[in-house]
Design a protein around this motif. Sequence first.
Motif, PDB file in Angstrom:
ATOM      1  N   ALA A  30       0.811  -1.223   0.000  1.00  8.27           N
ATOM      2  CA  ALA A  30       0.000   0.000   0.000  1.00  8.27           C
ATOM      3  C   ALA A  30       0.841   1.268   0.000  1.00  8.27           C
ATOM      4  CB  ALA A  30      -0.940  -0.003   1.203  1.00  8.27           C
ATOM      5  N   ASP A  31       1.992   1.239   0.654  1.00  9.57           N
ATOM      6  CA  ASP A  31       2.808   2.453   0.783  1.00  9.57           C
ATOM      7  C   ASP A  31       3.816   2.631  -0.342  1.00  9.57           C
ATOM      8  OD1 ASP A  31       1.496   3.156   3.162  1.00  9.57           O
ATOM      9  OD2 ASP A  31       2.845   1.909   4.358  1.00  9.57           O
ATOM     10  N   SER A  32       3.758   1.791  -1.354  1.00 12.21           N
ATOM     11  CA  SER A  32       4.681   1.929  -2.469  1.00 12.21           C
ATOM     12  C   SER A  32       4.429   3.245  -3.202  1.00 12.21           C
ATOM     13  CB  SER A  32       4.509   0.764  -3.446  1.00 12.21           C
ATOM     14  OG  SER A  32       5.212   1.015  -4.645  1.00 12.21           O
ATOM     15  N   PRO A  33       5.440   4.100  -3.350  1.00 16.93           N
ATOM     16  CA  PRO A  33       5.221   5.382  -4.025  1.00 16.93           C
ATOM     17  C   PRO A  33       4.933   5.233  -5.513  1.00 16.93           C
ATOM     18  CG  PRO A  33       7.560   5.051  -3.578  1.00 16.93           C
ATOM     19  CD  PRO A  33       6.828   3.951  -2.883  1.00 16.93           C
ATOM     20  N   ASP A  34       5.323   4.108  -6.110  1.00 15.93           N
ATOM     21  CA  ASP A  34       5.096   3.917  -7.547  1.00 15.93           C
ATOM     22  C   ASP A  34       3.615   3.797  -7.878  1.00 15.93           C
ATOM     23  OD1 ASP A  34       7.812   3.955  -7.921  1.00 15.93           O
ATOM     24  OD2 ASP A  34       8.007   1.764  -7.904  1.00 15.93           O
ATOM     25  N   GLY A  35       2.846   3.232  -6.973  1.00 19.48           N
ATOM     26  CA  GLY A  35       1.425   3.058  -7.222  1.00 19.48           C
ATOM     27  C   GLY A  35       1.141   2.126  -8.385  1.00 19.48           C
ATOM     28  N   MET A  36       2.079   1.240  -8.653  1.00 19.92           N
ATOM     29  CA  MET A  36       1.906   0.309  -9.762  1.00 19.92           C
ATOM     30  C   MET A  36       2.871  -0.859  -9.569  1.00 19.92           C
ATOM     31  SD  MET A  36       1.745   1.209 -13.832  1.00 19.92           S
ATOM     32  CE  MET A  36       3.455   1.751 -13.962  1.00 19.92           C
ATOM     33  N   VAL A  37       2.371  -2.074  -9.698  1.00 18.98           N
ATOM     34  CA  VAL A  37       3.173  -3.284  -9.531  1.00 18.98           C
ATOM     35  C   VAL A  37       2.957  -4.174 -10.743  1.00 18.98           C
ATOM     36  CG1 VAL A  37       3.383  -5.430  -8.221  1.00 18.98           C
ATOM     37  CG2 VAL A  37       3.213  -3.259  -7.013  1.00 18.98           C
ATOM     38  N   GLU A  38       4.030  -4.745 -11.243  1.00 19.24           N
ATOM     39  CA  GLU A  38       3.930  -5.665 -12.363  1.00 19.24           C
ATOM     40  C   GLU A  38       3.665  -7.061 -11.797  1.00 19.24           C
ATOM     41  OE1 GLU A  38       6.430  -6.776 -16.427  1.00 19.24           O
ATOM     42  OE2 GLU A  38       6.867  -4.945 -15.294  1.00 19.24           O
ATOM     43  N   LEU A  39       2.420  -7.488 -11.895  1.00 16.41           N
ATOM     44  CA  LEU A  39       2.047  -8.794 -11.362  1.00 16.41           C
ATOM     45  C   LEU A  39       2.561  -9.921 -12.234  1.00 16.41           C
ATOM     46  CD1 LEU A  39      -1.693  -8.103 -10.425  1.00 16.41           C
ATOM     47  CD2 LEU A  39       0.227  -8.318  -8.840  1.00 16.41           C
TER      48      LEU A  39
ATOM     49  N   ALA B 153       2.899  -9.983 -22.582  1.00 21.36           N
ATOM     50  CA  ALA B 153       1.549  -9.501 -22.269  1.00 21.36           C
ATOM     51  C   ALA B 153       1.461  -9.323 -20.755  1.00 21.36           C
ATOM     52  CB  ALA B 153       0.481 -10.474 -22.763  1.00 21.36           C
ATOM     53  N   PRO B 154       2.064  -8.249 -20.240  1.00 27.04           N
ATOM     54  CA  PRO B 154       2.139  -8.079 -18.787  1.00 27.04           C
ATOM     55  C   PRO B 154       0.769  -7.840 -18.161  1.00 27.04           C
ATOM     56  CG  PRO B 154       3.650  -6.598 -19.957  1.00 27.04           C
ATOM     57  CD  PRO B 154       2.721  -7.161 -20.968  1.00 27.04           C
ATOM     58  N   ARG B 155       0.727  -8.056 -16.867  1.00 24.87           N
ATOM     59  CA  ARG B 155      -0.446  -7.679 -16.075  1.00 24.87           C
ATOM     60  C   ARG B 155       0.034  -6.745 -14.973  1.00 24.87           C
ATOM     61  NH1 ARG B 155      -3.948 -11.240 -11.741  1.00 24.87           N
ATOM     62  NH2 ARG B 155      -5.481  -9.616 -11.252  1.00 24.87           N
ATOM     63  N   LEU B 156      -0.619  -5.580 -14.869  1.00 30.65           N
ATOM     64  CA  LEU B 156      -0.241  -4.574 -13.890  1.00 30.65           C
ATOM     65  C   LEU B 156      -1.338  -4.403 -12.850  1.00 30.65           C
ATOM     66  CD1 LEU B 156       0.928  -1.761 -16.358  1.00 30.65           C
ATOM     67  CD2 LEU B 156       2.311  -3.634 -15.425  1.00 30.65           C
ATOM     68  N   LEU B 157      -0.945  -4.168 -11.622  1.00 30.01           N
ATOM     69  CA  LEU B 157      -1.861  -3.710 -10.591  1.00 30.01           C
ATOM     70  C   LEU B 157      -1.618  -2.220 -10.427  1.00 30.01           C
ATOM     71  CD1 LEU B 157      -3.985  -4.609  -8.465  1.00 30.01           C
ATOM     72  CD2 LEU B 157      -2.099  -4.714  -6.819  1.00 30.01           C
ATOM     73  N   VAL B 158      -2.647  -1.409 -10.610  1.00 29.38           N
ATOM     74  CA  VAL B 158      -2.479   0.041 -10.705  1.00 29.38           C
ATOM     75  C   VAL B 158      -3.320   0.742  -9.644  1.00 29.38           C
ATOM     76  CG1 VAL B 158      -2.806   2.056 -12.183  1.00 29.38           C
ATOM     77  CG2 VAL B 158      -2.062  -0.114 -13.179  1.00 29.38           C
ATOM     78  N   TRP B 159      -2.701   1.710  -8.950  1.00 28.50           N
ATOM     79  CA  TRP B 159      -3.477   2.559  -8.049  1.00 28.50           C
ATOM     80  C   TRP B 159      -2.905   3.978  -7.965  1.00 28.50           C
ATOM     81  CZ3 TRP B 159       0.021  -1.061  -6.507  1.00 28.50           C
ATOM     82  CH2 TRP B 159       0.977  -0.719  -5.557  1.00 28.50           C
ATOM     83  N   HIS B 160      -1.898   4.305  -8.784  1.00 27.32           N
ATOM     84  CA  HIS B 160      -1.347   5.661  -8.781  1.00 27.32           C
ATOM     85  C   HIS B 160      -2.369   6.625  -9.376  1.00 27.32           C
ATOM     86  CE1 HIS B 160       1.197   9.116  -9.610  1.00 27.32           C
ATOM     87  NE2 HIS B 160       2.087   8.582  -8.767  1.00 27.32           N
ATOM     88  N   PRO B 161      -2.637   7.764  -8.719  1.00 26.29           N
ATOM     89  CA  PRO B 161      -3.688   8.672  -9.192  1.00 26.29           C
ATOM     90  C   PRO B 161      -3.530   9.119 -10.644  1.00 26.29           C
ATOM     91  CG  PRO B 161      -2.983   9.300  -6.995  1.00 26.29           C
ATOM     92  CD  PRO B 161      -2.050   8.216  -7.449  1.00 26.29           C
ATOM     93  N   GLU B 162      -2.305   9.483 -11.040  1.00 24.52           N
ATOM     94  CA  GLU B 162      -2.113   9.986 -12.404  1.00 24.52           C
ATOM     95  C   GLU B 162      -2.303   8.886 -13.439  1.00 24.52           C
ATOM     96  OE1 GLU B 162       1.637  11.953 -12.637  1.00 24.52           O
ATOM     97  OE2 GLU B 162       1.122  13.437 -11.094  1.00 24.52           O
ATOM     98  N   VAL B 163      -1.867   7.679 -13.116  1.00 20.93           N
ATOM     99  CA  VAL B 163      -2.045   6.567 -14.051  1.00 20.93           C
ATOM    100  C   VAL B 163      -3.525   6.213 -14.159  1.00 20.93           C
ATOM    101  CG1 VAL B 163      -1.418   4.184 -14.588  1.00 20.93           C
ATOM    102  CG2 VAL B 163       0.262   5.706 -13.539  1.00 20.93           C
ATOM    103  N   LEU B 164      -4.223   6.225 -13.035  1.00 21.28           N
ATOM    104  CA  LEU B 164      -5.663   5.961 -13.066  1.00 21.28           C
ATOM    105  C   LEU B 164      -6.391   6.985 -13.931  1.00 21.28           C
ATOM    106  CD1 LEU B 164      -6.324   5.085  -9.317  1.00 21.28           C
ATOM    107  CD2 LEU B 164      -6.435   3.508 -11.243  1.00 21.28           C
ATOM    108  N   GLU B 165      -6.037   8.248 -13.780  1.00 18.32           N
ATOM    109  CA  GLU B 165      -6.692   9.290 -14.566  1.00 18.32           C
ATOM    110  C   GLU B 165      -6.418   9.102 -16.054  1.00 18.32           C
ATOM    111  OE1 GLU B 165      -6.081  13.269 -13.221  1.00 18.32           O
ATOM    112  OE2 GLU B 165      -6.531  12.787 -11.128  1.00 18.32           O
ATOM    113  N   GLU B 166      -5.203   8.708 -16.398  1.00 20.56           N
ATOM    114  CA  GLU B 166      -4.880   8.471 -17.805  1.00 20.56           C
ATOM    115  C   GLU B 166      -5.706   7.302 -18.352  1.00 20.56           C
ATOM    116  OE1 GLU B 166      -3.491   8.447 -21.568  1.00 20.56           O
ATOM    117  OE2 GLU B 166      -3.277  10.031 -20.066  1.00 20.56           O
TER     118      GLU B 166
END
Length: 413
Positions: free
Chosen positions: A20-29, A34-47
């Motif tokens: 939860a505290d990762s500053p990247d807000g994105m993890v490559e699962l 054909a990667p799968r990402l877990l995303v929660w960074h505000p700017e990436v979500l908005e994009e």
Amino acid sequence: MNRAELQLAVRPLAYLNAIADSPDGMVELRPGTAPRLLVWHPEVLEEIFRSDRRLAHPGSRSLTPLLGPGSLLWADGERHAAYRRVLGPALRGRALTGHREIIAGHLRAAIDELRPGTVVPLAAWTRKLALRIIGRIVLGAPEPGMLAEFGGWLRRAFGSRTRGLAYRFLGVRLPRSGPDLDRALVRAARAGHDDGQATLAALLLSGDGPIGELGEAELRDQIVSLLFAGHETTATAMTWTLLWLDRDRRLREAVLAELADADADGSDATRTPLLQAVIQEVLRLTPSTAIGENRMLTEETELGGRRFPAGTVCTLSIYLAHRRPEAFAAPRRFDPGRFLGTRPPRHYFPFGGGTRRCLGSGLAQLEIRMLVAELLRRRHWHCVNPGAGRVRIRGNLLTPDPALRMRVTGDRG
């Protein structure tokens, strides 16, 4: 399935809390072509939300076999837009307030049964109530036995964590609805339409709108999807709201005073801003689901300063996005005041975002407000085992333990 995907599947909350505290807000699962990402960074979500119309929306691996491949929940492109044009107007604005009497009637009946001394399993009680409400809105006047059978099927499919893991790792099939129930649902939909009832099913069956004529299979998938999406997440949010109010008696009395001052039944959020803020904070800290819908990149795209190929699947985490400290001070503290007099940030998305935002978000919040208002004004109650309010996984939902019980201790006023 690599280690990260395994951890998310087996111990989802532990894994999410750990990152939860990762500053990247994105993890490559899942790495690879054909990667799968877990995303929660505000700017990436908005994009992602801004470019939603250019993305693909693959269905849920676990839900698709149950709700059906034709479900509007994973329809894409023009087909998805057509469903929203048909159903959307009935779930917002004046049409939404038109559901007020349906909701009020079911609430009165359910709370009439809560006599002093009654003890109910809270999550099961809210699911039964929410299913009756959405059953009326979708189908008109369905037989109670059919709705009970529908609810029983979902409990068999999602009520067991062991069954869910066996499905994911051993290929054990989750129980299907069955042809008898499917036929009963379709019959109920057509009966309501033929009787001239103003239902969501009648809109689907009009035949002259943008979705055209529906075949039996696609109609079944839509009815099942509307009943599922229209009560499971709503009931979960109802349960969490009542639990949070039980935990903070001072807040509960403040909400009750607001309702009395406004002489309100909860149907108008502008008249009960504190109650609305409580619900928004409940949906922030304990959203009904930890993970939102998947998005698939249809072309090479830059996200978070890195480039990812077409075919990359982005899994959006509502749970983690709602715990970003730069957006929510002291994010693990329950504080409805953070929603008073201010608009939530764009990456607050308990009902999804972009083109996939839940059509029933307004209806769900209306039901929760009216339930809280009716229950607080008519009954004294408390949770007898609040320790059971720990978060657990039920299917894709974040729910309290099913052992959580509510006792009615008296009539109010």
